[in-house]
Design a protein around this motif. Structure first.
Motif, mmCIF file in Angstrom:
data_model
loop_
_atom_site.group_PDB
_atom_site.id
_atom_site.type_symbol
_atom_site.label_atom_id
_atom_site.label_comp_id
_atom_site.label_asym_id
_atom_site.label_seq_id
_atom_site.Cartn_x
_atom_site.Cartn_y
_atom_site.Cartn_z
ATOM 1 N N PRO A 25 2.071 22.130 -5.247
ATOM 2 C CA PRO A 25 1.681 20.848 -4.651
ATOM 3 C C PRO A 25 0.164 20.691 -4.709
ATOM 4 O O PRO A 25 -0.571 21.647 -4.444
ATOM 5 N N ALA A 45 18.366 17.414 -9.613
ATOM 6 C CA ALA A 45 18.326 18.642 -8.822
ATOM 7 C C ALA A 45 18.846 18.428 -7.405
ATOM 8 O O ALA A 45 19.469 19.306 -6.823
ATOM 9 N N THR A 83 -1.419 19.417 -7.562
ATOM 10 C CA THR A 83 -1.870 19.657 -8.947
ATOM 11 C C THR A 83 -2.818 18.558 -9.423
ATOM 12 O O THR A 83 -3.885 18.826 -9.952
ATOM 13 N N SER A 100 15.593 10.572 -12.649
ATOM 14 C CA SER A 100 15.355 11.963 -13.017
ATOM 15 C C SER A 100 14.631 11.960 -14.356
ATOM 16 O O SER A 100 15.081 11.315 -15.298
ATOM 17 N N GLY A 104 6.747 14.222 -7.877
ATOM 18 C CA GLY A 104 7.182 13.979 -9.263
ATOM 19 C C GLY A 104 6.427 12.844 -9.925
ATOM 20 O O GLY A 104 6.891 12.255 -10.898
ATOM 21 N N ILE A 124 -1.105 16.907 -16.143
ATOM 22 C CA ILE A 124 -0.587 18.272 -15.941
ATOM 23 C C ILE A 124 0.510 18.236 -14.872
ATOM 24 O O ILE A 124 0.355 17.596 -13.832
HETATM 25 N N1 LIG Z 1 14.559 18.894 -11.644
HETATM 26 C C1 LIG Z 1 13.558 18.029 -11.691
HETATM 27 N N2 LIG Z 1 12.301 18.415 -11.455
HETATM 28 C C2 LIG Z 1 11.313 17.531 -11.505
HETATM 29 C C3 LIG Z 1 11.544 16.161 -11.795
HETATM 30 N N3 LIG Z 1 10.371 15.515 -11.746
HETATM 31 C C4 LIG Z 1 9.430 16.428 -11.461
HETATM 32 N N4 LIG Z 1 9.993 17.663 -11.287
HETATM 33 C C5 LIG Z 1 9.289 18.892 -10.953
HETATM 34 O O1 LIG Z 1 8.636 18.746 -9.729
HETATM 35 C C6 LIG Z 1 7.422 19.486 -9.729
HETATM 36 C C7 LIG Z 1 6.253 18.555 -9.374
HETATM 37 O O2 LIG Z 1 6.147 17.587 -10.367
HETATM 38 P P1 LIG Z 1 4.815 16.764 -10.610
HETATM 39 O O3 LIG Z 1 5.137 15.716 -11.570
HETATM 40 O O4 LIG Z 1 3.690 17.686 -10.959
HETATM 41 O O5 LIG Z 1 4.600 16.192 -9.164
HETATM 42 P P2 LIG Z 1 3.340 15.341 -8.615
HETATM 43 O O6 LIG Z 1 3.887 14.345 -7.687
HETATM 44 O O7 LIG Z 1 2.526 14.878 -9.733
HETATM 45 O O8 LIG Z 1 2.587 16.453 -7.775
HETATM 46 P P3 LIG Z 1 1.010 16.509 -7.411
HETATM 47 O O9 LIG Z 1 0.215 16.274 -8.635
HETATM 48 O O10 LIG Z 1 0.852 17.898 -6.893
HETATM 49 O O11 LIG Z 1 0.773 15.516 -6.331
HETATM 50 C C8 LIG Z 1 7.286 20.079 -11.129
HETATM 51 O O12 LIG Z 1 7.739 21.410 -11.081
HETATM 52 C C9 LIG Z 1 8.229 19.222 -11.953
HETATM 53 O O13 LIG Z 1 8.755 19.900 -13.069
HETATM 54 C C10 LIG Z 1 12.894 15.766 -12.038
HETATM 55 O O14 LIG Z 1 13.214 14.605 -12.320
HETATM 56 N N5 LIG Z 1 13.855 16.725 -11.965
#
Ligand SMILES: Nc1nc2c(ncn2[C@@H]2O[C@H](COP(=O)(O)OP(=O)(O)OP(=O)(O)O)[C@@H](O)[C@H]2O)c(=O)[nH]1
Ligand SMILES: [Mg+2]
Length: 437
Positions: free
Chosen positions: A249, A328, A251, A342, A229, A244
């Motif tokens: 996983p 979630a 991204t 969140s 996240g 983005i």
């Molecule tokens: N329900 C919910 N989903 C979340 C939250 N934060 C992130 N997500 C979801 O988690 C997924 C990954 O979120 P990213 O922000 O892309 O995660 P990241 O850590 O940047 O992932 P990478 O770039 O792959 O390392 C996405 O589908 C988001 O929508 C949250 O607070 N609540």
């Protein structure tokens, strides 16, 4: 010291704007303003005039003001016209000025440089002015206001004066050392005073780290396994889709940095690639970059959604652990995390922002303390301190050598304010200014 050239520039910034201020400085100012506006109002009073080109062509109607030297910003004859801030209006007036004999466009910082050369301000105040114009956060503004207001000039001039006095006393002591009515204890008294000043200078130098951070920003790096996240948190704090976000996983591959004003502090927030072992060459590069950023950070945010593992990185920076996605996957029982957030319902975000700004404040807060704001200041302060240390190591009968070290120390301080010998640094200092200042 007088300049032959009369310089002019648009001083009010990018166009179009409601009003544009064109500023002039130099011996031809009054004649140029008269050519534009006809008659001029009394000094320091604004008056509405019709501005025309030499062929009588209408340019604009605007306000005209003159500041005859030496009671002006540069110390020379200065003037301003305030006109409508349209690109063509300003272009027509600048074209009229450039065609006048003896006038030319100002270089970056040239108005302030002239102010310095006419003794209107010292170099630290000039640097403070540049910082004031660049200031984007409240903390930067406060620091710049103090510097441009002369706190450093006051401090360095005072130290320099004390050193010059101490040296004069030592030299007098040398001259009269054969005569019985002058006590021979001047050299003995100088020691404790030099070492007290040395301590003050060392303490003062230690404030540079905070000033540097105020100017350069506090670096916060978000780390976590893929999908933790991270990008979602960056976007939430930036208030826009800077990175983005997908549920795939891996991204984010590159470092994405946004600069924020958190509670009056400039904070650079970096989103990084999810840390995991990967066979993918591009992802490996991304992970290496994430680790590198962690090493340069002032603060780490270590994210996990409860399923993703906590990242392991090497860094001297303090870390805050953050449990994500609590909408979630609510946390059950006590928490091993410092924060729980969140981005969907916004819970915990405010508390996290508060903690980041509190940490930034701890490293950046200088309170009422005067701190050096440039590496240039620190280099010369160190040179001054070095001379004082050498003076302290000398024997009490080596008065002549002590006096010589005090001279080096005082000269170093004089170079910071520009009281002595600064021709070589002027260009590098003033070229960092904007045009029109
Ligand atoms: N329900 C919910 N989903 C979340 C939250 N934060 C992130 N997500 C979801 O988690 C997924 C990954 O979120 P990213 O922000 O892309 O995660 P990241 O850590 O940047 O992932 P990478 O770039 O792959 O390392 C996405 O589908 C988001 O929508 C949250 O607070 N609540
Ligand atoms: Mg991401």
């Amino acid at each position: 010291m007088t300049s032959r050239d009369t310089i002019f520039a648009l001083s009010s910034g990018s166009l179009p704007s409601g009003v544009a201020v064109i500023r002039l400085s130099g011996p031809g100012t009054e004649a140029a303003l008269k050519a534009l506006a006809g008659s001029l109002p009394p000094p320091r009073q604004l008056a509405l005039r019709t501005l025309t080109a030499p062929d009588g062509d209408f340019l604009d109607r605007g306000l005209v003001v003159c500041f005859p030297g030496p009671l002006s910003f540069t110390g020379e004859d200065c003037g301003e016209v305030h006109v409508h801030g349209g690109r063509a209006v300003v272009a027509a007036i600048l074209k009229t000025l450039v065609d006048m004999h003896g006038l030319r466009p100002a270089e970056a910082g040239e108005f302030t440089r002239r102010a310095f050369l006419h003794g209107k301000l010292d170099l630290t105040r000039a640097e403070g002015l540049a910082d004031l114009i660049e200031a984007e956060t409240e903390t930067e503004r406060r620091l710049a206001a103090a510097t441009s207001g002369g706190v450093l000039e006051g401090l360095y001039s005072q130290w320099r004066r004390q050193l010059i006095e101490a040296r004069a006393m030592l030299e007098a002591d040398l001259d009269f050392s054969d005569e019985s009515d002058v006590p021979g204890s001047v050299a003995d008294q100088a020691g404790p005073r030099i070492s007290a000043m040395l301590q003050d200078i060392r303490r003062h130098i230690s404030g540079f780290r905070a000033a540097e951070m105020i100017r350069d920003g506090y670096r916060v790096v978000i780390l976590g396994a893929p999908n933790a996240g991270k990008s979602s948190l960056l976007n939430k704090l930036a208030g826009r889709e800077a990175a983005i976000v997908t549920d795939i996983p891996g991204t984010t591959r590159d470092v994405i940095q946004v600069t924020l004003d958190l509670g009056g502090y400039r904070v650079h927030l970096s989103d990084t690639a999810g840390i995991r072992h990967s066979e993918d060459a591009v992802e490996q590069l991304g992970v290496a970059k994430a680790r590198e950023r962690a090493g340069q950070a002032d603060l780490l945010l270590l994210l996990s959604d409860g399923l993703t593992p906590m990242p392991e990185v090497t860094s001297a920076a303090p870390a805050i652990s953050v449990r994500t996605k609590i909408d979630a996957r609510p946390q059950i029982g006590g928490s091993a995390f410092d924060h729980a957030i969140s981005v969907v319902n916004g819970r915990g975000i405010e508390a996290l922002v508060e903690e980041i700004s509190k940490r930034a404040a701890l490293t950046m807060d200088v309170g009422d303390r005067a701190v050096p704001t440039r590496q240039r200041h620190v280099d010369l302060l160190n040179r001054c301190a070095g001379a004082l240390e050498r003076a302290l190591r000398l024997e009490s009968d080596q008065t002549e050598l002590v006096a010589e070290e005090l001279r080096h120390a005082a000269d170093a301080l004089g170079r910071i304010t520009g009281a002595i010998d600064v021709e070589d640094v002027l260009s590098s200092i003033f070229s960092s200014f904007c045009i029109g200042k």
